[in-house]
Write an enzyme that holds these catalytic residues in place. Structure first.
Site, PDB file in Angstrom:
ATOM      1  N   HIS A 122      -1.961   9.526  -0.137  1.00 40.92           N
ATOM      2  CA  HIS A 122      -2.557   8.635   0.866  1.00 40.92           C
ATOM      3  C   HIS A 122      -2.564   9.290   2.240  1.00 40.92           C
ATOM      4  CE1 HIS A 122      -1.638   4.546  -1.240  1.00 40.92           C
ATOM      5  NE2 HIS A 122      -2.011   5.472  -2.100  1.00 40.92           N
ATOM      6  N   ARG A 147      -6.552   9.572  -0.634  1.00 41.99           N
ATOM      7  CA  ARG A 147      -7.082   8.242  -0.352  1.00 41.99           C
ATOM      8  C   ARG A 147      -7.080   8.050   1.152  1.00 41.99           C
ATOM      9  NH1 ARG A 147      -4.523   2.244  -1.435  1.00 41.99           N
ATOM     10  NH2 ARG A 147      -3.696   2.598   0.640  1.00 41.99           N
ATOM     11  N   TYR A 159      -4.468  -3.845   6.459  1.00 46.64           N
ATOM     12  CA  TYR A 159      -3.607  -3.614   5.302  1.00 46.64           C
ATOM     13  C   TYR A 159      -3.817  -2.183   4.796  1.00 46.64           C
ATOM     14  CZ  TYR A 159      -1.319  -3.974   0.852  1.00 46.64           C
ATOM     15  OH  TYR A 159      -0.473  -3.764  -0.199  1.00 46.64           O
ATOM     16  N   ASP A 210      -9.809   2.529  -0.812  1.00 44.31           N
ATOM     17  CA  ASP A 210      -9.391   1.258  -1.413  1.00 44.31           C
ATOM     18  C   ASP A 210      -9.899   0.098  -0.560  1.00 44.31           C
ATOM     19  OD1 ASP A 210      -8.079  -0.774  -2.721  1.00 44.31           O
ATOM     20  OD2 ASP A 210      -6.122   0.220  -2.750  1.00 44.31           O
ATOM     21  N   HIS A 212      -9.338  -3.068  -1.387  1.00 38.93           N
ATOM     22  CA  HIS A 212      -8.365  -4.162  -1.552  1.00 38.93           C
ATOM     23  C   HIS A 212      -9.044  -5.516  -1.760  1.00 38.93           C
ATOM     24  CE1 HIS A 212      -5.412  -1.301   0.386  1.00 38.93           C
ATOM     25  NE2 HIS A 212      -4.860  -1.637  -0.750  1.00 38.93           N
ATOM     26  N   GLU A 236     -12.149   1.923  -4.731  1.00 38.68           N
ATOM     27  CA  GLU A 236     -11.214   1.085  -5.493  1.00 38.68           C
ATOM     28  C   GLU A 236     -11.308  -0.382  -5.100  1.00 38.68           C
ATOM     29  OE1 GLU A 236      -7.149   2.326  -5.014  1.00 38.68           O
ATOM     30  OE2 GLU A 236      -6.406   0.420  -5.806  1.00 38.68           O
ATOM     31  N   GLU A 262      -5.434  -2.598 -10.539  1.00 36.85           N
ATOM     32  CA  GLU A 262      -3.996  -2.531 -10.251  1.00 36.85           C
ATOM     33  C   GLU A 262      -3.335  -3.902 -10.344  1.00 36.85           C
ATOM     34  OE1 GLU A 262      -3.948  -0.845  -6.250  1.00 36.85           O
ATOM     35  OE2 GLU A 262      -3.386  -2.784  -5.445  1.00 36.85           O
ATOM     36  N   ARG A 283      -7.082   1.102 -13.661  1.00 43.54           N
ATOM     37  CA  ARG A 283      -5.945   1.270 -12.738  1.00 43.54           C
ATOM     38  C   ARG A 283      -4.695   0.523 -13.175  1.00 43.54           C
ATOM     39  NH1 ARG A 283      -4.681   3.824  -8.760  1.00 43.54           N
ATOM     40  NH2 ARG A 283      -4.358   2.211  -7.200  1.00 43.54           N
ATOM     41  N   HIS A 312      -2.302   3.007 -11.261  1.00 38.42           N
ATOM     42  CA  HIS A 312      -1.632   2.609 -10.019  1.00 38.42           C
ATOM     43  C   HIS A 312      -0.280   3.343  -9.921  1.00 38.42           C
ATOM     44  CE1 HIS A 312       0.049  -1.024  -7.534  1.00 38.42           C
ATOM     45  NE2 HIS A 312      -0.420  -0.081  -6.756  1.00 38.42           N
ATOM     46  N   ASP A 316       5.948   0.835  -4.761  1.00 34.57           N
ATOM     47  CA  ASP A 316       6.618  -0.391  -5.208  1.00 34.57           C
ATOM     48  C   ASP A 316       6.729  -0.455  -6.738  1.00 34.57           C
ATOM     49  OD1 ASP A 316       3.722  -1.174  -3.918  1.00 34.57           O
ATOM     50  OD2 ASP A 316       3.973  -2.064  -5.902  1.00 34.57           O
ATOM     51  N   GLU A 339      -2.333   8.236  -9.066  1.00 31.72           N
ATOM     52  CA  GLU A 339      -1.915   7.964  -7.686  1.00 31.72           C
ATOM     53  C   GLU A 339      -0.467   8.417  -7.513  1.00 31.72           C
ATOM     54  OE1 GLU A 339      -1.843   3.805  -6.635  1.00 31.72           O
ATOM     55  OE2 GLU A 339      -1.850   4.256  -4.503  1.00 31.72           O
ATOM     56  N   TRP A 402      -5.773 -10.913   0.197  1.00 26.15           N
ATOM     57  CA  TRP A 402      -4.805 -10.130   0.952  1.00 26.15           C
ATOM     58  C   TRP A 402      -5.267  -8.707   1.150  1.00 26.15           C
ATOM     59  CZ3 TRP A 402      -2.576  -5.847  -1.291  1.00 26.15           C
ATOM     60  CH2 TRP A 402      -2.708  -5.756  -2.696  1.00 26.15           C
TER      61      TRP A 402
HETATM   62  C1  CS2 Z   1      -2.477  -0.185  -3.162  1.00 24.37           C
HETATM   63  C2  CS2 Z   1      -1.046  -0.615  -3.261  1.00 24.37           C
HETATM   64  O1  CS2 Z   1      -1.787   1.805  -4.138  1.00 24.37           O
HETATM   65  C3  CS2 Z   1      -2.727   1.058  -3.979  1.00 24.37           C
HETATM   66  O2  CS2 Z   1      -3.846   1.270  -4.390  1.00 24.37           O
HETATM   67  O3  CS2 Z   1      -3.443  -1.125  -3.377  1.00 24.37           O
HETATM   68  O4  CS2 Z   1      -0.423  -0.192  -2.106  1.00 24.37           O
HETATM   69  C4  CS2 Z   1      -0.803  -2.101  -3.385  1.00 24.37           C
HETATM   70  O5  CS2 Z   1      -1.296  -2.762  -2.290  1.00 24.37           O
HETATM   71  C5  CS2 Z   1       0.650  -2.378  -3.569  1.00 24.37           C
HETATM   72  O6  CS2 Z   1       1.108  -1.658  -4.674  1.00 24.37           O
HETATM   73  C6  CS2 Z   1       0.904  -3.853  -3.750  1.00 24.37           C
HETATM   74  O7  CS2 Z   1       2.168  -4.075  -4.261  1.00 24.37           O
HETATM   75 MG    MG Z   2      -5.084  -0.347  -4.515  1.00 27.07          MG
END
Ligand code: CS2
Ligand code: MG
Length: 402
Positions: A122, A147, A159, A210, A212, A236, A262, A283, A312, A316, A339, A402
């Site tokens: 990223h 990304r 975000y 992305d 989102h 994405e 994801e 994903r 993904h 996290d 990723e 979100w």
């Molecule tokens: C994101 C993530 O990695 C990605 O593509 O969309 O950061 C995602 O927002 C988080 O994993 C949410 O828990």
């Molecule tokens: Mg994503």
């Protein structure tokens, strides 16, 4: 061989992780990731109350039957909480199976189709200059795919864009923060951003982006079409994909490759997307998508339709998920890209890992099983603390994705 016990390990080295450890009567244990960002304790309860007691006494080698016991056997199928629990069990059982056979997991999934895994990282900045600067730093580390996310002029906080030099971490302590969003500002800015990134780094570097889930199908079609000139590796989550038909419109209007999933947790989220060839990359992560047993089937179905994987891999998801994913990526033919957001150093105090990054690729060693272990004493030093993903409103206050 019998399962004698299982325990859920919750810890927070820098962020919350949930992992499941399954014990057997032969001294071999297996680990599975069960982390569901911002809803961790729901999975802990699901596992402890309903799954662990039912696991005791079962033969851990029966991965297929046990998967269906916790999927078909449960009246309330699917959903992120259920499927994360099923995934954790499945990963831990495959870990046990591979350890029992004294071989790395990829050998049970088809062996080696490749010996290194192409990854994307990223780069995100608060504005165009900072984004280009950060992308340059990732290129210097040898990354071949990046990304790109950027703060949008006129929107306070976006975000996916970190503040300052903090590591990327979308979840925040306590209740969700409220962010604001303006699609028209975004749509005007994003194609210009990619023009400048291409100007700075040329055509060879793979660029990803992305959305989102923030566009309607026609807005996403405009964006995908305007981004064609920047030759993205993928776009994405251009739309929220509860409505699979939404992807048809984007396909009709653009040849920008699309990645999605994801937030998916079963093959039934993907059926039209795959069979109508509306997407290019799946994903769905192992940790939320039913583990090895289910994901191998989804990947096989995708391969029939010329669709590749791009699982993904945000921070996290625990190192157990990342390592298991690298085994799948090693074995399957239709691997596309992975990723990779490196976990901060503190995570390695708790997890012993068996993979490393070098010059644009990840490598996994031949430790039997998934190959990641957890140090429970170290884990106890970092207790759980509630953290949530932000919520998002349009600039007039309307609740939004979100
Ligand atoms: C994101 C993530 O990695 C990605 O593509 O969309 O950061 C995602 O927002 C988080 O994993 C949410 O828990
Ligand atoms: Mg994503």
């Amino acid at each position: 061989m019998k399962i004698t016990d299982a325990k859920v390990i919750v810890c927070s080295p820098g962020r919350n992780f949930v992992n499941l450890k399954i014990f057997t009567d032969q001294g071999i244990y297996g680990l599975g990731d069960a982390t569901l960002n911002g809803r961790e304790k729901a999975v802990v309860t699901y596992l402890e109350e309903y799954c662990v007691p039912a696991l005791i006494g079962k033969d851990p080698r029966n991965t297929e039957d046990i998967w269906h016991y916790f999927y078909k056997g449960v009246y309330w199928k699917r959903g992120a909480v259920t499927m994360t629990a099923v995934s954790a069990i499945d990963l831990a059982l495959w870990d046990i199976k591979a350890k029992t056979l004294d071989t790395p997991l990829y050998n049970l999934l088809g062996g080696k189709s490749r010996d290194r895994i192409l990854v994307y990282t990223h780069a995100n900045g608060k504005n165009l200059e900072e984004t280009i600067d950060k992308a340059g730093k990732e290129i210097d580390k040898g990354f071949l795919a990046i990304r790109i996310q950027s703060g949008i002029p006129g929107i306070d906080h976006t975000y996916g864009v970190t503040e300052g030099n903090k590591p990327y971490e979308p979840a925040q302590q306590g209740l969700p923060r409220e962010d604001y969003w303006d699609t028209s500002k975004y749509l005007n800015y994003a194609p210009r951003l990619f023009d400048e990134v291409r100007k700075a780094f040329g055509e060879d570097i793979h660029l990803l982006h992305d959305v989102h889930h923030r566009c309607t199908p026609i807005e996403a079609s405009r964006l995908a079409r305007e981004l064609e000139r920047s030759h993205l590796f993928w776009l994405e989550d251009p739309v929220t994909a509860e409505l699979q038909e939404g992807l048809r419109l984007i396909r009709q209007h653009s040849v920008t490759p699309i990645a999605i999933g994801e937030v998916f947790n079963s093959v039934y989220d993907y059926t039209s997307l795959i069979t109508e060839q509306l997407i290019d990359y799946i994903r769905m992560p192992l940790v939320h998508g039913g583990g090895i047993t289910h994901l191998m089937k989804v990947a096989a179905m995708a391969s029939v339709y010329h669709i590749q994987t791009g699982f993904h891999g945000a921070t996290d998801l625990s190192p157990v998920n990342l390592a298991a994913t690298l085994h799948v990526n090693t074995a399957i033919n239709n691997f596309g890209i992975q990723e990779y957001m490196p976990h901060p150093e503190i995570v390695n105090e708790v997890f012993n890992i068996n993979y490393h990054y070098r010059q644009g690729y990840m490598f996994i060693d031949d430790t039997p099983g998934i190959g990641v272990d957890i140090d429970e004493t170290a884990a106890r030093k970092y207790p759980y603390s509630t953290a949530c993903l932000p919520v998002n409103r349009k600039s007039d206050g309307t609740m939004f994705y979100w």
